[in-house]
Motif scaffolding. Structure first.
Motif, mmCIF file in Angstrom:
data_model
loop_
_atom_site.group_PDB
_atom_site.id
_atom_site.type_symbol
_atom_site.label_atom_id
_atom_site.label_comp_id
_atom_site.label_asym_id
_atom_site.label_seq_id
_atom_site.Cartn_x
_atom_site.Cartn_y
_atom_site.Cartn_z
ATOM 1 N N GLN A 34 -23.885 -6.386 -6.470
ATOM 2 C CA GLN A 34 -23.240 -5.134 -6.042
ATOM 3 C C GLN A 34 -21.762 -5.066 -6.446
ATOM 4 N N LEU A 35 -21.375 -5.803 -7.493
ATOM 5 C CA LEU A 35 -19.965 -5.829 -7.895
ATOM 6 C C LEU A 35 -19.483 -4.473 -8.383
ATOM 7 N N LEU A 36 -20.337 -3.747 -9.117
ATOM 8 C CA LEU A 36 -19.915 -2.431 -9.606
ATOM 9 C C LEU A 36 -19.634 -1.491 -8.442
ATOM 10 N N ASN A 37 -20.509 -1.489 -7.456
ATOM 11 C CA ASN A 37 -20.304 -0.614 -6.298
ATOM 12 C C ASN A 37 -19.059 -1.015 -5.495
ATOM 13 N N ILE A 38 -18.846 -2.317 -5.356
ATOM 14 C CA ILE A 38 -17.696 -2.780 -4.575
ATOM 15 C C ILE A 38 -16.393 -2.534 -5.327
ATOM 16 N N ILE A 39 -16.318 -2.994 -6.573
ATOM 17 C CA ILE A 39 -15.079 -2.862 -7.349
ATOM 18 C C ILE A 39 -14.842 -1.402 -7.723
ATOM 19 N N GLY A 40 -15.891 -0.735 -8.234
ATOM 20 C CA GLY A 40 -15.738 0.650 -8.664
ATOM 21 C C GLY A 40 -15.553 1.608 -7.510
ATOM 22 N N GLY A 41 -16.315 1.404 -6.434
ATOM 23 C CA GLY A 41 -16.202 2.311 -5.294
ATOM 24 C C GLY A 41 -14.829 2.242 -4.649
ATOM 25 N N THR A 42 -14.320 1.023 -4.446
ATOM 26 C CA THR A 42 -12.983 0.901 -3.861
ATOM 27 C C THR A 42 -11.914 1.431 -4.808
ATOM 28 N N PHE A 43 -12.090 1.225 -6.118
ATOM 29 C CA PHE A 43 -11.119 1.760 -7.082
ATOM 30 C C PHE A 43 -11.049 3.284 -6.978
ATOM 31 N N LEU A 44 -12.215 3.937 -6.973
ATOM 32 C CA LEU A 44 -12.237 5.397 -6.934
ATOM 33 C C LEU A 44 -11.657 5.946 -5.643
ATOM 34 N N LEU A 45 -11.876 5.264 -4.521
ATOM 35 C CA LEU A 45 -11.444 5.780 -3.226
ATOM 36 C C LEU A 45 -10.036 5.348 -2.835
ATOM 37 N N ILE A 46 -9.489 4.349 -3.523
ATOM 38 C CA ILE A 46 -8.184 3.827 -3.116
ATOM 39 C C ILE A 46 -7.093 4.079 -4.147
ATOM 40 N N VAL A 47 -7.367 3.783 -5.410
ATOM 41 C CA VAL A 47 -6.294 3.778 -6.408
ATOM 42 C C VAL A 47 -5.669 5.153 -6.630
ATOM 43 N N PRO A 48 -6.445 6.230 -6.901
ATOM 44 C CA PRO A 48 -5.775 7.523 -7.113
ATOM 45 C C PRO A 48 -4.931 7.962 -5.930
ATOM 46 N N GLY A 49 -5.464 7.819 -4.729
ATOM 47 C CA GLY A 49 -4.721 8.232 -3.541
ATOM 48 C C GLY A 49 -3.496 7.371 -3.293
ATOM 49 N N THR A 50 -3.604 6.056 -3.542
ATOM 50 C CA THR A 50 -2.456 5.164 -3.347
ATOM 51 C C THR A 50 -1.317 5.528 -4.290
ATOM 52 N N LEU A 51 -1.639 5.759 -5.566
ATOM 53 C CA LEU A 51 -0.607 6.148 -6.532
ATOM 54 C C LEU A 51 0.023 7.482 -6.153
ATOM 55 N N PHE A 52 -0.802 8.406 -5.704
ATOM 56 C CA PHE A 52 -0.314 9.728 -5.312
ATOM 57 C C PHE A 52 0.657 9.630 -4.133
ATOM 58 N N LEU A 53 0.275 8.897 -3.097
ATOM 59 C CA LEU A 53 1.138 8.762 -1.924
ATOM 60 C C LEU A 53 2.399 7.970 -2.248
ATOM 61 N N HIS A 54 2.262 6.978 -3.124
ATOM 62 C CA HIS A 54 3.442 6.206 -3.497
ATOM 63 C C HIS A 54 4.421 7.075 -4.283
ATOM 64 N N ALA A 55 3.910 7.946 -5.137
ATOM 65 C CA ALA A 55 4.786 8.846 -5.885
ATOM 66 C C ALA A 55 5.531 9.793 -4.950
ATOM 67 N N LEU A 56 4.896 10.142 -3.834
ATOM 68 C CA LEU A 56 5.552 11.010 -2.852
ATOM 69 C C LEU A 56 6.446 10.224 -1.891
ATOM 70 N N ARG A 57 6.455 8.878 -2.051
ATOM 71 C CA ARG A 57 7.266 7.992 -1.213
ATOM 72 C C ARG A 57 6.936 8.150 0.273
ATOM 73 N N ILE A 58 5.647 8.155 0.561
ATOM 74 C CA ILE A 58 5.179 8.218 1.953
ATOM 75 C C ILE A 58 4.914 6.795 2.425
ATOM 76 N N ARG A 59 5.740 6.341 3.349
ATOM 77 C CA ARG A 59 5.642 4.951 3.784
ATOM 78 C C ARG A 59 5.542 4.805 5.297
ATOM 79 N N ARG A 60 6.322 5.544 6.036
ATOM 80 C CA ARG A 60 6.452 5.295 7.471
ATOM 81 C C ARG A 60 5.397 6.042 8.285
ATOM 82 N N ILE A 61 4.157 5.681 8.055
ATOM 83 C CA ILE A 61 3.064 6.235 8.857
ATOM 84 C C ILE A 61 2.157 5.095 9.294
ATOM 85 N N GLU A 62 1.328 5.359 10.288
ATOM 86 C CA GLU A 62 0.414 4.332 10.793
ATOM 87 C C GLU A 62 -0.554 3.892 9.689
#
Length: 799
Positions: A34-62
């Motif tokens: 299940q490596l494709l589902n684990i690596i690919g699924g987390t990449f799709l759900l985490i990486v775009p949003g993380t880069l987006f929020l980091h570009a907006l400099r959103i840090r001080r939230i729960e």
């Protein structure tokens, strides 16, 4: 664990390695362990949003707020880049832009652009990681991850039921979950802050999976058609609303989004809907908890989160509404980000509009309700402040929990502006009416609502959900069956009498309404007796009514007192008021009650209503204890009562009682109630929603005949007749028209008639005035007047 410093080189190295592993597995189309589902699924759900929020400099939230915003932003960006590639890549000669290789290229380009934006705004920062990643102590770690046991039990319990075994495992899981809720509520002020959101996530996921995993195929109501439009997009390799002009096909949450997941990962298509979507939706109770946490303490916010997922719609209905699961996630994030004062107002408003765009692209009905609530709050705010200014010196407002001083003495900027609401309305109108041309649904609802307002509603027009909520009771089905004959069957036959069999042909076949199936009375039920069982049922209904009353009490209480809450933002208060207005309109207007549903409206409103509901329950329980103490002191057995402690215990009892009642634990232990789908292999919901293997085989055969007919005649509307339950199941595969009218008086001479396993047992269902009518079905009528052209032992098809 200590502090780690994240540098540009460190972040770039991790992301490049992650992307490379995902790309290799995707291009090789291999999924070992299940490596494709684990690596690919987390990449799709985490990486775009993380880069987006980091570009907006959103840090001080729960931390859990960041999880929700990361996943929500990733989903929105995936839908956006999928839509953009779907439109542009065909001009570059890529005729199937949603296939795996073009989709991976689109995701790569998206992450590259987001990465460049984030790189330009990158700041080296230290991240404090708890000793055990999520918590600093063993105790909190145990509290947070104990509910993973419930997830395992939920999955195994559903599998057991699908294999024909009993419900012991699922029932035990619900009983243990109730005990865990009670225990965590008692220590909620002493555990670390990450514990409660994590616990809410796993408990919610367990409840969702116990329903979504029922059956080995796509099971449910709306989800059948949602799966159908997804398969259209995947098979074509490109999404086009013209392929199937329907509001479902305009929802990117069930077309482009699952197509990208399916082609880039190795999930079986059906389990994208049965597993992945529930995982995403399980984030929402934690978001509801964080919203409530702005105004109440940790214990009351935890109760708000529990009420959110204990509401029956959450685990009974939402697993069958994938598009609304995603829309509700975006809606919750809109509310969460709007009131996070640690972030600048401009960034909050930008993210609010971004999440609102996600709602627009995900689900049409949630879009309309969201616009309605926010528009009323925006228009009503000036009037609300004017009333407060006029009466601010009254005694009732001297101890109010509303932030009147901040509004009335400063030029506080509004969080929700007219421009924001107009922007959302423009996006909604542009998407539904200009781009996808699916705004006819809204026009029809508005037209029917206007007609009702002019002429008044007919008796029985409201859905059965409204009647249950109001405590009026469910109409007698014999009356409904008679009304169905008079208002549907007779006009249908009068319009085209040549299509149907003569009245003499079907008159001799007796048809009677059937009472809904109920569970046999258990030993516990026998011990309680008839009146005891009725008493338990009455207590459960009273708990539901208590929550309705508690919401009103809570809304009124915070106007006069701030002892149980912090200062409440006036805009948040108005959102709660107008959410309740929307619920009331859904109850009053028959069109809304049938089209959207009062319980869905209540589930959506729980984001802002739950804190007031919890306050109301606490106030009512405390008042009850004070009343008991007063009555005791009037007798000769005078004694003082620890009102606060007893009141807290009573609140916990109410919470547990509601949870076990709503999840059907109590009715299962006693019997005499309709079987719940997640606990039984019987009952109306089981027949209607769970698809069996023989039904899949019959549907495939019928679909092939339908394709042959359309190819031969050019007619795209071969009418197939089935009952209401079977019609839902056929909608996942059959493109041509499927009529739910299976009554002998409605059977046409030239149509295919689909007979499900339930029909073969002698029962059929039709929907009339928003209610399902169960009646005895004479199979002998079909045997005598039609030819059986297909049979697999479970399904028969006549022509």
């Amino acid at each position: 664990m200590g502090e780690i410093r994240i540098t540009k080189q460190y972040a770039r190295g991790v992301l490049m390695l992650w992307w490379a592993c995902f790309g290799i597995l995707t291009y090789l189309h291999t999924n070992p362990f299940q490596l494709l589902n684990i690596i690919g699924g987390t990449f799709l759900l985490i990486v775009p949003g993380t880069l987006f929020l980091h570009a907006l400099r959103i840090r001080r939230i729960e931390w859990w707020g960041r999880v929700g915003l990361t996943v929500g932003s990733s989903i929105l960006l995936l839908m956006g880049v999928g839509l953009l590639g779907n439109l542009l890549l065909p001009f570059a000669g890529v005729l199937r832009p949603l296939d795996a290789h073009p989709a991976f290229f689109m995701v790569t380009m998206l992450c590259a652009m987001l990465g460049a934006w984030a790189w330009a705004r990158f700041e080296v920062e230290g991240k404090w990681l708890p000793r055990y990643w999520f918590t600093d102590t063993h105790k909190s770690l145990v509290w947070a991850f104990t509910p993973t046991v419930f997830v395992v039990m939920s999955v195994c319990g559903a599998i057991r039921l699908n294999n024909g075994a009993d419900n012991t495992l699922t029932l035990t899981m619900l009983l243990l979950m109730g005990g865990y809720i009670f225990a965590l509520m008692r220590v909620s002020d002493r555990v670390e802050r990450n514990v409660i959101p994590i616990a809410l996530f796993f408990m919610s996921l367990a409840l969702l999976l116990m329903t979504s995993l029922r059956g080995w195929h796509i099971s449910g109501h709306d989800i059948q058609r949602e799966f159908f439009v997804f398969e259209l997009a995947k098979q074509a390799g490109v999404w086009s609303v013209a392929t199937y002009t329907d509001a479902y096909n305009a929802c990117l949450s069930i077309t482009i989004l699952p197509t990208l997941f399916s082609n880039l990962l190795a999930f079986p298509d059906e389990y994208l809907y049965k597993v992945l979507y529930p995982i995403l939706f399980a984030i929402t109770p934690g978001i509801a908890y964080l919203i409530a946490r702005n105004w109440v303490d940790r214990r009351m916010a935890f109760m708000a989160g529990v009420f959110f997922f204990a509401f029956p719609t959450f685990f009974q209905d939402m697993p069958f509404l994938a598009r609304q699961e995603i829309a509700f996630l975006f809606y919750g994030l809109m509310l969460y980000i709007l009131f996070k004062q640690q972030i600048s107002l401009q960034v909050r408003q930008f993210l609010f509009l971004a999440m609102g765009t996600g709602v627009v692209l995900s689900h049409y009905s949630t879009t309309y309700t969201t616009l309605f609530i926010f528009a009323l709050a925006t228009v009503g705010m000036p009037l609300f402040l004017r009333i407060l200014k006029r009466h601010k010196h009254r005694a009732v407002f001297q101890t109010t929990a509303l932030d009147l001083h901040e509004h009335l003495t400063t030029n506080k900027q509004k969080r929700i502006t007219v421009a924001m609401v107009v922007g959302l309305i423009g996006m909604g109108a542009g998407w539904t009416m200009v781009i996808t041309h699916t705004g006819g649904h809204l026009e029809r609802v508005l037209q029917e609502t206007w007609e009702v307002a002019q002429g008044g509603a007919r008796e029985g027009d409201r859905s059965v959900d409204v009647l249950r909520l109001m405590g009026i009771g469910v109409p007698v089905e014999k009356k409904d069956l008679s009304g169905y004959m008079d208002e549907v069957v007779k006009p249908m036959r009068a319009e085209h009498p040549e299509y149907f069999f003569s009245e003499d042909t079907f008159a001799s076949y007796a048809i009677e309404a059937q009472a809904p199936e109920v569970l046999p009375v258990t030993g516990v039920g026998e011990t309680l007796g008839k009146y005891g069982r009725k008493g338990v049922s009455l207590v459960g209904q009273l708990l539901g009514k208590l929550l309705q009353i508690a919401t009103i009490v809570g809304l009124l209480y915070v106007v006069a007192r701030r002892t149980r809450v912090r200062y409440i933002d006036s805009e948040f208060y108005l959102l709660a008021i107008f959410s309740m207005v929307f619920v009331i309109l859904t109850m009053v207007l028959p069109v809304l009650s049938n089209e959207y549903g009062v319980f869905r409206a209540l589930q959506q409103s729980m984001y802002v209503v739950a804190p007031f509901m919890v306050v109301g329950v606490a106030v009512l329980c405390t008042a009850f204890c004070i009343g008991i103490e007063y009555l005791v002191n009037k007798t000769r057995y005078r004694r003082s009562l620890d009102v606060e402690r007893v009141g807290e215990t009573l609140v916990a009892v109410c919470l547990l009682g509601f949870f076990w009642y709503s999840t059907s634990v109590i009715s299962q232990l006693i019997g005499g109630a309709p079987p719940a789908l997640h606990l039984n292999n019987s009952g109306s919901d089981y027949r209607q929603y769970v698809v069996q293997g023989v039904e899949v085989a019959g549907t495939v055969w019928l679909d092939a005949r339908s394709d042959e007919y359309m190819a031969r005649t050019g007619d795209s509307m071969l009418v197939i007749q089935a009952d209401r339950h079977a019609q839902n199941k056929l909608r996942s595969t059959i493109l041509s028209g499927v009529s739910q009218h299976l009554h002998p008086a409605t059977i046409q001479k030239a149509t295919y008639v689909y007979v499900s396993p339930a029909n073969k047992e002698g029962t059929a269902t039709v929907t009339f005035n928003g209610r399902s009518i169960l009646y005895e079905y004479p199979i002998s009528f079909l045997e005598d007047n039609k030819n059986r052209v297909y049979s697999n032992g479970g399904v028969d098809i006549y022509r």
